[in-house]
Design a protein around this motif. Structure first.
Motif, short mmCIF file in Angstrom:
data_model
loop_
_atom_site.label_atom_id
_atom_site.label_comp_id
_atom_site.label_asym_id
_atom_site.label_seq_id
_atom_site.Cartn_x
_atom_site.Cartn_y
_atom_site.Cartn_z
N GLU A 1 1.00 -1.16 0.08
CA GLU A 1 -0.09 0.02 0.09
C GLU A 1 0.92 1.37 0.13
O GLU A 1 0.62 2.05 -0.84
N PRO A 2 1.81 1.51 0.91
CA PRO A 2 2.49 2.70 0.84
C PRO A 2 3.46 2.80 -0.35
O PRO A 2 3.64 3.76 -0.92
N PHE A 3 4.13 1.64 -0.96
CA PHE A 3 5.15 1.87 -1.95
C PHE A 3 4.22 1.91 -3.26
O PHE A 3 4.70 2.27 -4.32
N SER A 4 3.02 1.74 -3.21
CA SER A 4 2.07 2.12 -4.49
C SER A 4 2.30 3.49 -4.64
O SER A 4 1.54 3.71 -5.90
N LEU A 5 2.76 4.33 -3.89
CA LEU A 5 2.77 5.87 -4.22
C LEU A 5 4.04 5.93 -5.55
O LEU A 5 3.88 6.69 -6.16
N PRO B 1 -2.37 10.36 -0.01
CA PRO B 1 -0.90 10.79 -0.14
C PRO B 1 -0.44 10.96 1.53
O PRO B 1 -0.87 10.73 2.16
N LEU B 2 0.87 11.29 1.26
CA LEU B 2 1.71 11.41 2.46
C LEU B 2 1.37 12.82 3.25
O LEU B 2 1.44 13.73 2.37
N THR B 3 0.77 12.90 4.24
CA THR B 3 0.41 14.02 5.23
C THR B 3 1.08 14.17 6.15
O THR B 3 0.91 15.09 6.98
N SER B 4 1.93 13.02 6.63
CA SER B 4 2.80 13.52 7.86
C SER B 4 4.09 12.62 7.75
O SER B 4 4.18 11.80 6.99
N ALA C 1 4.94 10.61 9.66
CA ALA C 1 4.67 9.09 10.12
C ALA C 1 4.23 8.42 8.49
O ALA C 1 4.86 7.31 8.66
N ASP C 2 3.86 9.02 7.74
CA ASP C 2 3.31 8.55 6.52
C ASP C 2 4.55 8.36 5.73
O ASP C 2 4.99 7.19 5.15
N LYS C 3 5.79 9.01 5.68
CA LYS C 3 6.86 9.16 5.10
C LYS C 3 7.65 8.01 5.47
O LYS C 3 8.16 7.08 4.92
N GLU C 4 7.55 7.65 6.98
CA GLU C 4 8.30 6.69 7.53
C GLU C 4 7.87 5.50 7.12
O GLU C 4 8.57 4.42 7.07
N ARG C 5 6.50 5.39 6.95
CA ARG C 5 5.94 3.95 6.50
C ARG C 5 6.43 3.65 5.05
O ARG C 5 6.61 2.52 4.91
N LEU C 6 6.69 4.61 4.32
CA LEU C 6 7.20 4.43 2.81
C LEU C 6 8.61 4.22 3.11
O LEU C 6 8.73 3.05 2.20
N PHE C 7 9.31 4.67 3.82
CA PHE C 7 10.70 4.36 3.85
C PHE C 7 10.68 2.94 4.44
O PHE C 7 11.78 1.91 3.99
N LEU D 1 5.10 14.46 -0.03
CA LEU D 1 5.79 15.38 1.06
C LEU D 1 6.99 15.76 0.48
O LEU D 1 7.99 16.19 1.44
N ARG D 2 6.97 16.08 -0.87
CA ARG D 2 8.15 16.73 -1.59
C ARG D 2 7.80 18.27 -1.64
O ARG D 2 7.62 18.56 -2.99
N PHE D 3 7.79 18.89 -0.75
CA PHE D 3 7.24 20.42 -0.94
C PHE D 3 8.35 21.37 -1.89
O PHE D 3 7.95 22.13 -2.53
N VAL D 4 9.62 20.93 -1.63
CA VAL D 4 10.55 22.00 -2.51
C VAL D 4 10.23 21.54 -3.78
O VAL D 4 10.05 22.70 -4.75
N GLU D 5 10.00 20.21 -4.18
CA GLU D 5 9.99 19.97 -5.69
C GLU D 5 8.53 20.73 -6.38
O GLU D 5 8.43 21.10 -7.33
N ALA D 6 7.33 20.58 -5.31
CA ALA D 6 6.10 21.15 -5.63
C ALA D 6 6.24 22.52 -5.78
O ALA D 6 5.56 23.10 -7.01
N ALA D 7 6.88 23.29 -5.13
CA ALA D 7 7.04 24.80 -4.97
C ALA D 7 8.04 25.18 -6.28
O ALA D 7 7.39 25.92 -7.23
N GLU D 8 9.03 24.21 -6.69
CA GLU D 8 9.58 24.81 -7.78
C GLU D 8 8.85 24.47 -9.34
O GLU D 8 8.85 25.30 -10.20
N ALA D 9 7.74 23.54 -9.15
CA ALA D 9 6.82 23.50 -10.33
C ALA D 9 5.85 24.39 -10.49
O ALA D 9 5.75 24.81 -11.58
N LEU D 10 5.34 24.75 -9.43
CA LEU D 10 4.55 25.74 -9.13
C LEU D 10 5.07 27.19 -9.61
O LEU D 10 4.53 28.07 -10.38
#
Length: 729
Positions: free
Chosen positions: A341-345, A357-360, A362-368, A645-654
């Motif tokens: 489930e988390p790796f399906s991201l 989506p990863l919202t915290s 803790a979500d990112k830690e589950r992916l890792f 949760l990759r906010f720098v990349e999101a900001a650069e794109a927008l």
């Protein structure tokens, strides 16, 4: 008319415009000139365009005339076909016939190119606009040249296939276009003879002689006279055929011996015994990949994670590609739901519903954790993993890989993840990544090895191992001139072998001294179709296969298959990718800007149809010179980055999307993107510098009372956040 409708503009032949289901309507002389100039040049300043078409007016008057012309065009068409403030360009809703046909020519679709169009701006004349008239004359000459090139290419292709009747038809068209060219006459008379029309060929020669006398006051070339004498005698004409290419032995791609790496191997053995990671650094072509693979193979089974050009633009793009390939090769691998489930991201096919989506953190830690478990499971039965070209890894994949390494170092094949070997180009790692790796070394968790060039003795030993007599004769010179770079050495060998196919007695040219020159020389010997195929593959960068390249070229699979095989035979491609990054870079460098942009636009369209990654699609539109069409992809990429949760990349794109919209004069849309950036990505206290910049830009483009009210609310939220932060401190 809908703001999203497509308006078709014709600037070839009689200039017209067409919207919806209505019939084409004519464009007046100066409106047609504006649209043609902007379409074929990509845009220009208002002062430049106005000055071209109203050269005798003061600049203020000329600019006002342009404003009135564009206003009248908008009222006629129902929308703005020309956008932008100081710099103006065509709207992305305008589709111009000349751009479509130009793309067909650049992609090698010569027959389709010849089916359309006419003279640029038809019968309109612009003697009252001298500078514009000069530009138009040059543009018309360019299009006539393209028609001649297309006709010659089609005729040559059919002659090479032995389809002389078809080749003759194209040659007749070429002579109509180029009636004062001896070469066009010779092509025609040769083909007339090949189809059995000897008298027609001699009559064509008589016309050629008359033309040369009248137009050039010259006699036919000696080669033309030789050909005509052969025709008069009724002798056999050999069909035109490409020069045969020699197949390069597989040993040249992977020499039988690994010469001159005894020191590096010994250090790697010591690190292996201690369970340390092994980090190889060196210049391009120095042999890092070969050394790493040979060492891994000596230990048993291994798997491969590789970075590729283009990965850096897509968060988790490297890991998504390599893990998808690994899992396809291991359909038997059982993965629990807490991993799937988390790796399906990264791999949506692993989970039946859209991953949340990863919202915290803790979500990112589950992916890792899921990725670590996946690495653990796929490591079973393996002895090590190699990560090549890590300078191409995207930042998110690099962070994910570092978390796995930190979890399992020191490596133990019997109780955890297998040892990792990595390789990268010297000096090209991102500073944070290099700092992390240096920290591992300082902590005793890894060893850093700088791979240096071979000495002359080792280079000679490598050449002798190929067991090719013609190479052995030149071994001392090649070894001395290579600088000890194995890739340079092997490219020189390929150059030497291919020159053996030259006619007897023809001198073999000296080997160029630079590796890019060597590779470029080898690329020149490819057939036109194979070279175009390599160029399309280089544009796709990180992920391509035969089907995708054929789609980008809009060519049937069976038509491009021989060219793909030629690229593999000449070792330009190997294993579904470029045989080396320097080969890829040489292909890219040899492309003209117009061809590269055309291929990028074609790639963007294909990936859009296939539902490809929005960040990749946006990159193709940007590199294709059509930034307006990149905006939807950039916005979608920002959404995907936020979900991870990759906010720098999101900001650069927008930020990039909003800047493009501003440049196009689409200020309301730009305001919406800046507002989305502030609302969805940036928050006071998070990426503060970016937040301040976004607020300034939001205020700059606000025009309506509603927009200005939103700016005030955002500024008030920022002031309140600053006050709270000061109170806490």
């Amino acid at each position: 008319m809908s703001a999203q409708s497509t308006v078709r503009v014709a600037v070839l032949g009689t200039p017209t415009w067409l919207g919806g289901s209505s019939s084409p309507r004519p464009l007046d002389r100066k409106t047609a000139a504006v649209l043609a100039f902007l379409a074929l040049t990509g845009g220009g300043t208002r002062s430049r365009v106005a000055g071209l078409l109203w050269p005798d007016s003061r600049e203020s008057t000329a600019r006002n005339n342009l404003v009135q012309l564009l206003r009248k065009l908008r009222l006629t068409v129902g929308e703005d076909l020309v956008v932008g403030a100081d710099v103006v360009r065509l709207s992305q809703n305008a589709r111009v016939d000349a751009l479509d046909l130009r793309e067909l020519f650049l992609l090698g679709h010569h027959a389709a190119f010849l089916e359309g169009g006419g003279e640029v701006l038809g019968g309109y004349v612009y003697g009252d606009c001298p500078e514009f008239d000069d530009w138009l004359r040059g543009e018309r000459a360019r299009w006539r040249g393209w028609r001649r090139e297309a006709l010659a290419a089609l005729s040559a292709r059919e002659e090479e296939r032995g389809a002389y009747e078809e080749a003759l038809g194209w040659a007749e068209g070429l002579l109509v276009e180029d009636a004062t060219s001896e070469e066009a006459f010779v092509r025609l008379l040769r083909l007339q003879y090949l189809v059995g029309d000897r008298e027609g060929a001699l009559h064509t020669f008589a016309r050629c002689e008359d033309m040369l006398r009248r137009e050039h006051r010259a006699a036919p070339l000696p080669t033309t006279l030789d050909l005509v004498n052969t025709i008069r005698l009724g002798s056999t004409l050999p069909p035109a055929a490409p020069r045969p290419q020699r197949v390069i032995p597989p040993a040249v791609l992977c020499p039988p011996v690994l010469a001159g790496r005894e020191r590096e191997w010994a250090v790697m053995e010591e690190a292996w015994a201690r369970g340390q990671g092994i980090i190889l650094s060196g210049d391009p072509g120095v042999g890092k990949t070969r050394l790493m693979r040979e060492f891994a193979a000596s230990k048993g089974r291994w798997f491969h994670l590789d970075g590729r050009p283009g990965d850096t633009s897509v968060p988790y793009g490297t890991y998504a590609r390599v893990w998808r390939g690994l899992l396809r090769g291991r359909p038997d691998l059982e993965l629990p739901d807490w991993v799937r489930e988390p790796f399906s991201l990264l791999l949506p096919e692993l989970w039946p519903t859209r991953p949340p989506p990863l919202t915290s953190p803790a979500d990112k830690e589950r992916l890792f954790a899921a990725t670590g478990e996946l690495a653990f499971r796929i490591s079973q039965g393996m002895t090590c993993v190699i990560a090549d070209d890590t300078q191409y890894y995207d930042a998110a994949s690099m962070e994910l890989g570092a978390s796995i390494a930190a979890r399992f170092v020191p490596f133990d094949p019997n109780g955890g993840v297998v040892p990792m070997l990595t390789a990268h180009r010297r000096g090209q790692l991102p500073p944070a990544v290099e700092g992390h790796l240096r920290g591992m070394v300082a902590a005793g968790l890894g060893v850093w090895i700088d791979v240096e060039p071979l000495d002359e003795e080792a280079a000679t030993r490598l050449l002798v191992s190929l067991k090719l007599p013609e190479v052995q004769r030149h071994a001392p010179r090649l070894a001395r001139s290579s600088g000890g770079n194995p890739l340079f050495l092997l490219e020189a060998v390929k150059h030497l072998l291919e020159d053996q196919a030259r006619p007897a007695g023809e001198e073999v040219p000296p080997v160029p001294e630079k590796v890019h020159a060597l590779i470029t020389e080898r690329l020149r010997r490819l057939s036109p179709r194979a070279l175009l195929l390599a160029q399309a593959a280089s544009v796709l960068q990180s992920e391509f296969d035969l089907d995708l390249v054929a789609a980008v070229l809009d060519a049937p699979l069976l038509d491009v298959l021989p060219a793909w095989q030629e690229l593999e035979r000449t070792q330009v491609l190997a294993g579904g990718r470029f045989s080396h990054d320097l080969v890829y870079e040489s292909v890219r460098a040899a492309m003209s800007v117009s061809v590269r942009q055309a291929l990028h636009r074609s790639a963007a369209r294909v990936l859009e149809r296939q539902g490809g990654n929005p960040a990749r699609i946006a990159r193709h539109w940007l590199e294709g010179g059509d930034p307006g069409r990149a905006v939807p992809g950039l916005r979608a990429a920002a959404g995907a980055a936020c979900a991870a949760l990759r906010f720098v990349e999101a900001a650069e794109a927008l930020e990039q999307a909003a800047t493009i919209l501003e440049a196009n004069g689409e200020l309301d849309a730009a305001f919406g993107v800046w507002a989305s950036l502030i609302r969805d990505v940036l928050r006071p206290g998070v990426l503060d510098e970016r937040h301040e910049t976004a607020l300034r830009r939001l205020a700059d483009v606000a025009r309506t009372p509603e927009q200005q009210a939103l700016v005030e609310r955002c500024l008030e939220e920022r002031r309140s956040a600053d006050t709270r932060a000061q109170a806490v401190s």
